[in-house]
Design a protein around this motif. Structure first.
Motif, short mmCIF file in Angstrom:
data_model
loop_
_atom_site.label_atom_id
_atom_site.label_comp_id
_atom_site.label_asym_id
_atom_site.label_seq_id
_atom_site.Cartn_x
_atom_site.Cartn_y
_atom_site.Cartn_z
N GLU A 139 -82.57 -13.89 17.88
CA GLU A 139 -81.19 -14.03 18.36
C GLU A 139 -80.46 -15.13 17.60
O GLU A 139 -79.29 -14.99 17.27
CB GLU A 139 -81.18 -14.30 19.86
CG GLU A 139 -81.73 -13.14 20.69
CD GLU A 139 -80.97 -11.84 20.49
OE1 GLU A 139 -79.73 -11.86 20.59
OE2 GLU A 139 -81.61 -10.81 20.24
N LEU A 140 -81.16 -16.23 17.31
CA LEU A 140 -80.54 -17.31 16.52
C LEU A 140 -80.17 -16.81 15.13
O LEU A 140 -79.10 -17.13 14.61
CB LEU A 140 -81.50 -18.50 16.40
CG LEU A 140 -81.57 -19.45 17.60
CD1 LEU A 140 -82.59 -20.55 17.34
CD2 LEU A 140 -80.20 -20.07 17.88
N ILE A 188 -79.35 -13.83 14.31
CA ILE A 188 -78.15 -12.99 14.40
C ILE A 188 -76.91 -13.88 14.57
O ILE A 188 -75.86 -13.62 14.00
CB ILE A 188 -78.26 -11.98 15.56
CG1 ILE A 188 -79.46 -11.08 15.32
CG2 ILE A 188 -77.00 -11.14 15.65
CD1 ILE A 188 -79.77 -10.14 16.45
N MET A 189 -77.08 -14.98 15.35
CA MET A 189 -75.95 -15.89 15.53
C MET A 189 -75.54 -16.52 14.20
O MET A 189 -74.36 -16.72 13.92
CB MET A 189 -76.30 -17.00 16.53
CG MET A 189 -76.27 -16.53 17.97
SD MET A 189 -77.04 -17.70 19.08
CE MET A 189 -75.77 -18.94 19.22
N ARG A 221 -75.45 -12.46 22.34
CA ARG A 221 -76.79 -12.99 22.04
C ARG A 221 -77.48 -13.56 23.27
O ARG A 221 -78.33 -14.42 23.18
CB ARG A 221 -76.69 -14.07 20.95
CG ARG A 221 -76.00 -13.61 19.69
CD ARG A 221 -76.91 -12.94 18.70
NE ARG A 221 -77.56 -11.74 19.17
CZ ARG A 221 -77.03 -10.52 19.13
NH1 ARG A 221 -75.83 -10.33 18.69
NH2 ARG A 221 -77.70 -9.48 19.56
N MET A 240 -79.78 -12.51 24.97
CA MET A 240 -81.23 -12.31 25.02
C MET A 240 -81.98 -13.60 24.65
O MET A 240 -83.15 -13.76 25.00
CB MET A 240 -81.65 -11.21 24.05
CG MET A 240 -81.11 -9.85 24.39
SD MET A 240 -82.20 -8.94 25.49
CE MET A 240 -83.46 -8.42 24.31
N LEU A 241 -81.27 -14.48 23.94
CA LEU A 241 -81.82 -15.80 23.62
C LEU A 241 -82.32 -16.48 24.89
O LEU A 241 -83.38 -17.10 24.91
CB LEU A 241 -80.72 -16.64 22.97
CG LEU A 241 -81.11 -17.99 22.41
CD1 LEU A 241 -81.78 -17.79 21.08
CD2 LEU A 241 -79.89 -18.87 22.24
#
Lengths: 344, 286
Positions: free
Chosen positions: B108-109, B111-112, A303, A305-306
């Motif tokens: 992205e969060l 997906i996390m 992740r 890309m965050l």
């Protein structure tokens, strides 16, 4: 020329540029620095393939920079040229048995023609409508590529893209099969394009582009044909981006559908902005750091890309000049500190 | 055969109402705040995931329907107060870049938190099954979707046309400075409108979850479609968003039976044509 750019770079109302190019003082320095980076990349990095990828995206970011950093045009259309360059050169090599340079020339030509068309349409609108138009055209290109799956392979991508050798007639001069040899080709092309872009941006043509970015109405009032200048930048940017796309297809031996996706446009834009708009060396920095970061982090933290999202916000709010801007202000501070030391 | 078309038209109306809910928020925010929100699709995504979580935790879809949009509106409020407010004065380019960053962070969060694979959300018990009209059957949930969003549209219209808040929003869209000079707290108005607009995107996300589930990469697609609707309807126009939303929904739905790959191509082509020929949209004022 200095006074002219100085005049237009002075305070305007409202429209703050992303960053002021520090090109005049640093011009010879950054070209040298670029050459050093290009030579050192394959030595320092674990694989020449990674180094090649960095330079290909640096090429695309540099082309994007000509539009965004030097002319003030935020376009989501770069994926059209990147994808079209990849598809056309690949199809040319697969179906017409094109050699290396004819395939790259084809990509340049296709990129230039497409950019001419996209530019002609998009510059009819300004501001948010311009952005929306580039977005709509990119989506159209994507769905067109998706629909024409007989040609593009659709979702599966175009497989088996060759990497022809440098040849003269039928005699092979240099095979590009090894990653390092291919890196050599990409490095030479990148250096040529970088130096060419540097010359263009520091020419009167480049100053006019800055004038358009700073204040379009004023540049028009000075008698410049704004439309013509914008279209020329579009063509230049499109051709370079398509070349990058073609090289990327040769690198991967594969042309995925994601090349022509809106996300590719965003990715190129993000590299340009984080590297620093209005600085060609910044594009190399931006592409290099993001490709590297992706390569290192994607295995341990998918992740990552965050971080790009955070960096994008930080650049706009705190550090307009991006990585390049941060670097130059650090250098200046160091220089000022050392001159203070001398006085003391 | 006719039934197939009726089925697709009804599907298109449902889809169109979802598009309307997403786009009306975007258009409100653009109209009043002159702010381009590229994170709008990401809030839709968040709405779908909140629906998934609330339904799996409590088993109550109705709770999700109320709480989901509220939570998202509160989040938007906080975001507006902390970050968005600082960039109103910047050119659209910067607003686009910052909100693009926000969209990336939300994606992205998500997906996390929820994983890279999409989640499906069950249809609420009360709305399972189909309604029959003679030999024509139609899923209840889809009918509910159309009716419920029509209700929201009416409430929203009343809010904008019949209340003091709505008058301020409309006046502010004409001239922010004048409203501010007349003594209204324009910044509070901005915050509320931003939260409302984003909350509506969240509501659309919640409503569409039982049909399409929640997918982490849906944001950009939703954003693209919302822009199509907003551009065709005219930026800042409420009725434009409604008509264009329904139009795009029905056209897309009918095209799926005829030429599915061409549907999206045509929709974006229509968007480009509208910008070139009628930049203020089919319903906007020049």
């Amino acid at each position: 020329m200095d006074t002219k750019t100085g005049a237009v770079a002075s305070k305007r109302n409202g429209a703050t540029p992303l960053a002021r190019p520090g090109r005049i003082r640093w011009a010879p320095g950054t070209t040298l620095a670029m050459l050093v980076v290009v030579v050192l990349l394959p030595v320092v990095l674990p694989s020449a393939t990674l180094a090649t990828e960095i330079l290909i995206f640096a090429m695309a970011a540099l082309a994007c920079n000509l539009l965004l950093g030097y002319t003030g045009l935020l376009s989501f259309g770069q994926a059209i040229f990147f994808g079209a360059g990849a598809y056309c050169s690949a199809l040319g090599m697969l179906h017409w048995q094109l050699g290396l340079f004819s395939a790259l020339l084809l990509a340049l030509g296709v990129g230039a023609v497409l950019a001419l068309l996209v530019g002609l349409l998009c510059i009819r609108r300004k501001g948010i409508y311009f952005v929306m138009l580039t977005l709509a055209l990119t989506q159209m290109a994507y769905f067109l590529a998706y629909t024409l799956s007989d040609w593009t392979g659709g979702d599966n991508g175009l497989l088996g893209v060759p990497r022809p050798p440098i040849a003269l007639g039928d005699t092979t001069l240099v095979s590009l099969a090894s990653p390092l040899a291919f890196y050599g080709l990409v490095a030479v092309l990148f250096a040529v394009i970088y130096i060419m872009a540097r010359r263009i941006t520091s020419s009167p043509f480049g100053s006019t582009l800055l004038a358009i970015r700073e204040n379009e109405a004023r540049a028009a009032a000075l008698g410049y044909d704004i439309r013509l200048f914008k279209i020329m930048v579009f063509v230049l940017s499109g051709a370079i981006t398509a070349l990058a796309g073609a090289l990327y297809a040769m690198l991967l031996n594969f042309a995925p559908l994601s090349n022509i996706e809106l996300l590719m446009s965003e990715q190129i834009l993000i590299m340009t902005i984080i590297g620093g708009t209005g600085s060609l060396f910044g594009s190399l920095l931006g592409a290099g750091s993001i490709v590297l970061l992706g390569d290192i982090l994607s295995a341990i933290w998918p992740r990552w890309m965050l971080l790009l999202g955070v960096a994008l916000i930080a650049v706009v709010i705190f550090m307009r000049g991006g990585l390049w801007g941060g670097l130059t202000s650090l250098l200046q501070r160091a220089r000022r500190a050392s001159s203070h030391d001398k006085e003391a | 055969m006719l039934n197939v078309y009726l089925f697709q038209v009804l599907n298109g109306l449902g889809l169109g109402m979802i598009y309307f809910l997403i786009s009306v928020g975007l258009t409100l925010i653009f109209g009043l705040l002159n702010f381009v929100n590229f994170a709008h699709g990401a809030f839709f995504l968040l709405g779908s995931y909140l629906c998934y979580t609330l339904v799996t935790l409590t088993g109550n879809f109705w709770l999700a329907l109320v709480a989901g949009p509220l939570v998202i509106a509160m989040l938007a409020w906080a975001l507006e107060r902390s970050l968005i407010q600082r960039i109103y004065h910047l050119p659209h380019t910067f607003q686009i870049l910052v909100t693009l960053g926000i969209a990336l962070i939300i994606q992205e969060l998500s997906i996390m938190i929820w994983g890279p694979v999409g989640k499906s959300v069950p249809t609420p018990e009360l709305l399972q099954g189909v309604v029959r009209f003679g030999n024509f059957a139609y899923p209840i949930y889809r009918l509910f979707l159309i009716a419920f969003s029509a209700g929201v549209a009416i409430l929203l219209w009343l809010l904008l046309e019949r209340t003091r808040f709505g008058a301020l929003v409309r006046a502010g869209s004409e001239s922010t400075e004048m409203v501010s000079l007349l003594g209204s707290n324009i910044f509070r108005l901005f915050s509320i409108t931003f939260a409302l607009g984003v909350g509506l995107a969240g509501l659309a996300g919640v409503l569409s979850a039982p049909l399409r589930g929640a997918h982490p990469f849906i944001g950009p697609e939703v954003l693209g479609l919302a822009f199509v609707v907003v551009v065709i309807g005219g930026m800042g126009s409420f009725s434009g968003a409604l008509v264009a939303g329904l139009l795009v929904g029905v056209v897309q739905s009918l095209m799926t039976t005829l030429w599915p790959q061409g549907a999206s191509l045509m929709i974006y082509a229509a968007m480009a044509v509208v910008i070139l020929l009628r930049p203020y949209g089919l319903f906007g004022r020049a």
